[in-house]
Design an enzyme around this catalytic site. Structure first.
Site, PDB file in Angstrom:
ATOM      1  N   TYR A 145       0.849  -1.192   0.000  1.00 15.26           N
ATOM      2  CA  TYR A 145       0.000   0.000   0.000  1.00 15.26           C
ATOM      3  C   TYR A 145       0.883   1.240   0.000  1.00 15.26           C
ATOM      4  O   TYR A 145       1.761   1.390   0.855  1.00 15.26           O
ATOM      5  CB  TYR A 145      -0.899   0.006   1.232  1.00 15.26           C
ATOM      6  CG  TYR A 145      -1.789   1.224   1.327  1.00 15.26           C
ATOM      7  CD1 TYR A 145      -2.858   1.402   0.447  1.00 15.26           C
ATOM      8  CD2 TYR A 145      -1.559   2.204   2.281  1.00 15.26           C
ATOM      9  CE1 TYR A 145      -3.677   2.517   0.532  1.00 15.26           C
ATOM     10  CE2 TYR A 145      -2.370   3.318   2.380  1.00 15.26           C
ATOM     11  CZ  TYR A 145      -3.429   3.474   1.507  1.00 15.26           C
ATOM     12  OH  TYR A 145      -4.233   4.580   1.582  1.00 15.26           O
ATOM     13  N   ASP A 243       9.317   2.516  -0.087  1.00 15.91           N
ATOM     14  CA  ASP A 243       8.267   3.145   0.711  1.00 15.91           C
ATOM     15  C   ASP A 243       8.515   2.744   2.159  1.00 15.91           C
ATOM     16  O   ASP A 243       8.133   1.659   2.600  1.00 15.91           O
ATOM     17  CB  ASP A 243       6.884   2.673   0.241  1.00 15.91           C
ATOM     18  CG  ASP A 243       5.749   3.278   1.054  1.00 15.91           C
ATOM     19  OD1 ASP A 243       6.022   3.874   2.112  1.00 15.91           O
ATOM     20  OD2 ASP A 243       4.588   3.144   0.632  1.00 15.91           O
ATOM     21  N   LYS A 271       4.950   8.954   9.282  1.00 11.03           N
ATOM     22  CA  LYS A 271       4.689   8.454  10.626  1.00 11.03           C
ATOM     23  C   LYS A 271       5.710   8.955  11.643  1.00 11.03           C
ATOM     24  O   LYS A 271       5.553  10.051  12.182  1.00 11.03           O
ATOM     25  CB  LYS A 271       4.567   6.932  10.618  1.00 11.03           C
ATOM     26  CG  LYS A 271       3.439   6.440   9.703  1.00 11.03           C
ATOM     27  CD  LYS A 271       3.198   4.968   9.819  1.00 11.03           C
ATOM     28  CE  LYS A 271       2.162   4.477   8.818  1.00 11.03           C
ATOM     29  NZ  LYS A 271       0.818   5.003   9.012  1.00 11.03           N
TER      30      LYS A 271
END
Length: 432
Positions: A145, A243, A271
């Site tokens: 994702y 990623d 994050k």
């Protein structure tokens, strides 16, 4: 099921004004058979809902809160920064301080650009890769994702040689996903067929992947697969994009780049880099990054990019992870929770698999090790929903999906880890 009348009323009100009552779908707990949690506040490793009930938190803002909730050093620095103003849309020095900290820690990053979300980071990195290579195709992997940009919301067709991508969301024109090739994760031979296919080999701008997938459960790329991707991208003249929105500064000080002997051309962060605030970034080699406007012809912009409050929180977060013994203690706490569970599963030969990378892990309700999305989809989601509700009723909050990662923070108390371990083992003994 515990009674949560205030949560129920608030959730009903939310549904009147927000689609599904949530601003990100997984929060809805749609497949868990209950309404979502409605948070009032949190501290250290504990969530407190609007009904006053407490929960040990293993979601941690989906991995962002490696220091736990409301860390005093981060809060104090942010409060002092807020007194100077909260947003300017103009450059501040704190952006450079955080940039220098990332560049110091991540060997593959020579320059960096801040954005406000992981989706912005991955979307911008792909645009930059296409601009740098002057090629059109990108490769992503099933189950990885990368946010909700149109060209990422793609699922593969059944045949590898006849890749027929189709959008996995309404509202995405077919033409947009024609240049996205979606391939099986950890499958060298399937990928080799596409990379050497005459229709694609000289048209691929970039390969993007989660080096350790976290959005189909914790599934690391094999060392061989990662080395293969690096060799193939170099041979094709394509860029390799990591990623690391989830794994960056989570699985190790240098993220997944501490684990794999491979340097990507570009890396996406999020994050932890925001210290609990909305912040993300992408960075890489100087010659590639200098193609961004205002130096080059690849446009990217954002009013809140480099927001000083988020930059301050991120800077404090990165300073804290560099304290001596930080990751060793994080690993000790993770092992304290998981080791007895792993031993019991093995002893009883239960059809359960725990996969772990540093302080992130997933408990899969399936027998064999999970290597890709196809394996992950074999996990028993009915048992998981029961498992989620049982833990929830005992004051333990885990991500409300079989296919998500759990996270340990530095703030997790040993007593709460033991409480969680006991609750998990009791559930397993009663159901297997």
């Amino acid at each position: 099921m515990i009674s949560r009348p205030i949560s129920q009323q608030i959730y009903s009100n939310l549904n009147r004004v927000i689609p599904g009552g949530v601003n990100s779908p997984v929060r809805a707990c749609a497949n868990m058979g209950q309404i979502p949690m409605i948070i009032d506040h949190a501290y250290r490793d504990t969530l407190v809902d609007v009904d006053g009930k407490t929960y040990v938190d293993y979601c941690g803002s989906w991995g962002a809160l490696i220091h736990g909730h409301a860390h005093p050093s981060i809060l104090e620095a942010v409060q002092q920064r807020m007194k100077k103003g909260t947003s300017f849309g103009i450059t501040t020095s704190i952006e450079g301080e955080l940039a220098q900290e990332v560049i110091k820690l991540i060997d593959s990053v020579e320059k960096i650009r801040f954005v406000s979300s992981g989706t912005e980071a991955t979307m911008s990195a792909v645009r930059l890769a296409r601009g740098y290579t002057d090629k059109e195709f990108i490769v992503k992997f099933n189950g990885n994702y990368h946010g909700h940009a149109d060209f990422f919301l793609v699922q593969a067709g059944s045949g590898v040689l006849e890749v027929s991508p189709s959008a996995s969301s309404a509202g995405i024109p077919a033409d947009i996903v024609k240049q996205t090739l979606c391939l099986p994760y950890n499958d060298i031979e399937a990928c080799r067929q596409i990379f050497h296919h005459s229709d694609y080999r000289h048209k691929i701008a970039a390969i993007i992947l989660e080096p350790i997938a976290g959005n189909m459960g914790v599934i690391p790329a094999s060392q061989e697969f990662m080395q293969f991707l690096r060799e193939e991208t170099l041979a094709m003249g394509a860029l390799l994009i990591f990623d690391e929105v989830m794994t960056g500064f989570r699985v190790a000080l240098k993220g997944a780049q501490d684990i794999y002997p491979v340097e990507p051309d570009l890396t996406c962060f999020g994050k932890i880099i925001g210290g609990g605030f909305p912040a993300a970034a992408f960075g890489g080699r100087e010659e590639i990054m200098n193609l961004l406007a205002p130096l080059g012809s690849v446009y990217q912009a954002g009013t809140l990019s480099g927001n000083p409050i988020a930059m301050e929180a991120g800077l404090q977060s990165l300073r804290l992870i560099q304290q001596p013994g930080f990751y060793e203690e994080l690993q000790r706490k993770t092992d304290l929770l998981l080791d007895p569970i792993k031993e019991t599963i093995k002893k009883n030969n239960w059809p359960i698999c725990i996969q772990q990378a540093g302080s992130m892990f997933t408990l899969f309700f399936c027998k064999n090790r999970v290597r890709n999305l196809e394996d992950a989809l074999k996990a028993n989601t009915t048992i998981f929903a029961n498992f989620f509700r049982k833990l929830f009723d005992q004051g333990i909050y885990i991500p409300p999906s079989q296919h998500e990662a759990w996270f340990i923070s530095q703030a997790h108390e040993e007593s709460n880890l033991i409480k969680t371990q006991s609750a998990i083992l009791t559930f397993l003994e009663e159901n297997f």
